[in-house]
Enzyme design. Structure first.
Site, short mmCIF file in Angstrom:
data_model
loop_
_atom_site.label_atom_id
_atom_site.label_comp_id
_atom_site.label_asym_id
_atom_site.label_seq_id
_atom_site.Cartn_x
_atom_site.Cartn_y
_atom_site.Cartn_z
N HIS A 155 2.41 3.32 -9.03
CA HIS A 155 2.20 1.90 -9.32
C HIS A 155 3.39 1.34 -10.10
CE1 HIS A 155 -1.68 2.28 -7.63
NE2 HIS A 155 -2.24 2.92 -8.63
N ASP A 164 0.83 -1.21 0.00
CA ASP A 164 0.00 0.00 0.00
C ASP A 164 0.87 1.26 0.00
OD1 ASP A 164 -2.37 1.38 -0.03
OD2 ASP A 164 -2.72 1.23 2.13
N LEU A 177 9.99 -21.24 -4.99
CA LEU A 177 9.13 -20.25 -4.30
C LEU A 177 7.77 -20.27 -4.97
CD1 LEU A 177 8.63 -17.56 -2.57
CD2 LEU A 177 9.39 -16.34 -4.59
C1 IPE Z 1 -5.47 -2.63 -0.10
O1 IPE Z 1 -5.14 -1.30 -0.30
C2 IPE Z 1 -5.46 -3.34 -1.41
C3 IPE Z 1 -4.17 -3.51 -2.04
C4 IPE Z 1 -3.02 -3.16 -1.56
C5 IPE Z 1 -4.22 -4.14 -3.32
P1 IPE Z 1 -6.27 -0.17 -0.44
O2 IPE Z 1 -5.54 1.12 -0.62
O3 IPE Z 1 -7.23 -0.54 -1.50
O4 IPE Z 1 -7.00 -0.24 0.96
P2 IPE Z 1 -7.85 0.83 1.76
O5 IPE Z 1 -8.92 1.35 0.84
O6 IPE Z 1 -6.91 1.92 2.17
O7 IPE Z 1 -8.38 0.09 2.93
C1 IPE Z 2 -1.59 0.22 -3.38
O1 IPE Z 2 -1.35 1.59 -3.39
C2 IPE Z 2 -1.81 -0.35 -4.75
C3 IPE Z 2 -3.18 -0.74 -5.05
C4 IPE Z 2 -4.18 -0.77 -4.22
C5 IPE Z 2 -3.44 -1.12 -6.43
P1 IPE Z 2 -2.55 2.64 -3.42
O2 IPE Z 2 -2.92 2.90 -4.84
O3 IPE Z 2 -3.66 2.17 -2.55
O4 IPE Z 2 -1.85 3.91 -2.80
P2 IPE Z 2 -2.46 4.89 -1.73
O5 IPE Z 2 -2.90 4.07 -0.56
O6 IPE Z 2 -3.61 5.60 -2.39
O7 IPE Z 2 -1.33 5.81 -1.38
MG MG Z 3 -4.09 2.40 -0.59
#
Ligand code: IPE
Ligand code: IPE
Ligand code: MG
Length: 266
Positions: free
Chosen positions: A57, A40, A151
């Protein structure tokens, strides 16, 4: 540097921390067998740099490679990465299609290398609802790497823990109807055979980057006794060194599984 870290106690603390991290060696029996990561913070990493979220990303993808490599090097047998949740469809269309393209392209790029490194790639989630091109590639990659044993890399795409449980219930009910299974004969063990992770051990350690301290619908069944590790580092800034720090923290945990001293780590 903080003044407190210059004090003898602070220096000692830093030396200890360094020693612990350096002591993470390949094949260490104290290492987790299965590590799950909620990757995240890509969007916030990018916004902090005045870049579009999509740049985060892309940067995050490089870390996926590094951490996978580190697991191969250390001899960790299972790595599960949460890449896209069943709730992530709520994001702007543009971001979703960027991610789908990124999954497709990167999968095409890295599969050969991972296959040579004997990595088995599996997917957790509702794969059939992804763009058809991606679904087809996923099936190909799973078949191509199915025999690899070094793995197991689980990529959770269009994954939701609740969805996983519901589809397992459906599978079990269908089996019960077909084979006349008595409800009281249903066991936890039988149930887990219908999960996407069938046959795999539960995660020993779950890491979440970016400072959020929640599960966000990830591996709800499998994490009953998983050790949790939260770090404020955004995913694109997370690297092998911090990964080893998380492993060192894990090694110090005392896992009791509801008992008293069994499984205690020194
Ligand atoms: C969780 O992250 C999902 C992934 C890392 C793929 P999100 O950014 O979607 O989660 P919330 O919305 O902060 O809970
Ligand atoms: C995690 O990073 C990746 C996915 C959920 C695809 P985020 O896109 O949720 O990044 P933040 O949390 O908005 O910073
Ligand atoms: Mg996120």
């Amino acid at each position: 540097m903080k003044l407190s870290s210059l004090s003898p106690k602070g220096i000692l603390h830093r030396v200890r921390r360094k020693t612990a991290v350096q002591s993470i060696q390949p094949g260490d029996p104290g290492l987790p067998k299965h590590v799950a990561i909620i990757m995240d913070g890509n969007g916030r990493w990018a916004r902090k740099r005045n870049l579009p979220r999509t740049a985060g990303h892309e940067a995050g993808l490089q870390i996926v490679r590094e951490i996978t490599q580190e697991c191969v090097r250390l001899g960790i047998k299972y790595l599960t990465l949460y890449a896209f949740s069943t709730e992530n469809w709520r994001r702007p269309k543009q971001e979703v299609s960027f991610l789908m393209n990124l999954f497709y392209q990167s999968l095409q790029e890295v599969t050969t290398d991972l296959h040579h490194e004997e990595v088995r790639i599996r997917f957790l989630g509702n794969i059939d609802q992804l763009p058809p091109k991606l679904t087809a590639l996923i099936k190909e990659v799973e078949a191509q790497t199915a025999q690899n044993q070094r793995l197991t890399l689980n990529l959770a795409i269009n994954y939701g823990g609740r969805h996983e449980i519901i589809q397992a219930v459906r599978g079990l009910v269908q089996k019960a109807q077909e084979q006349g299974l008595e409800p009281e004969k249903i066991t936890e063990d039988q149930f887990t055979r219908f999960l996407f992770t069938a046959g795999q051990p539960d995660p020993d350690l779950m890491i979440r980057t970016s400072g959020e301290q929640r599960i966000s619908n990830f591996m709800l069944w499998q994490t009953a006794y998983t050790e949790l590790y939260f770090t404020s580092t955004f995913w694109p800034d997370f690297g092998p060194a911090e990964f080893r720090a998380a492993l060192a923290a894990y090694k110090k945990r005392s896992r009791r599984f509801g008992g008293i001293k069994e499984g205690r780590r020194k």
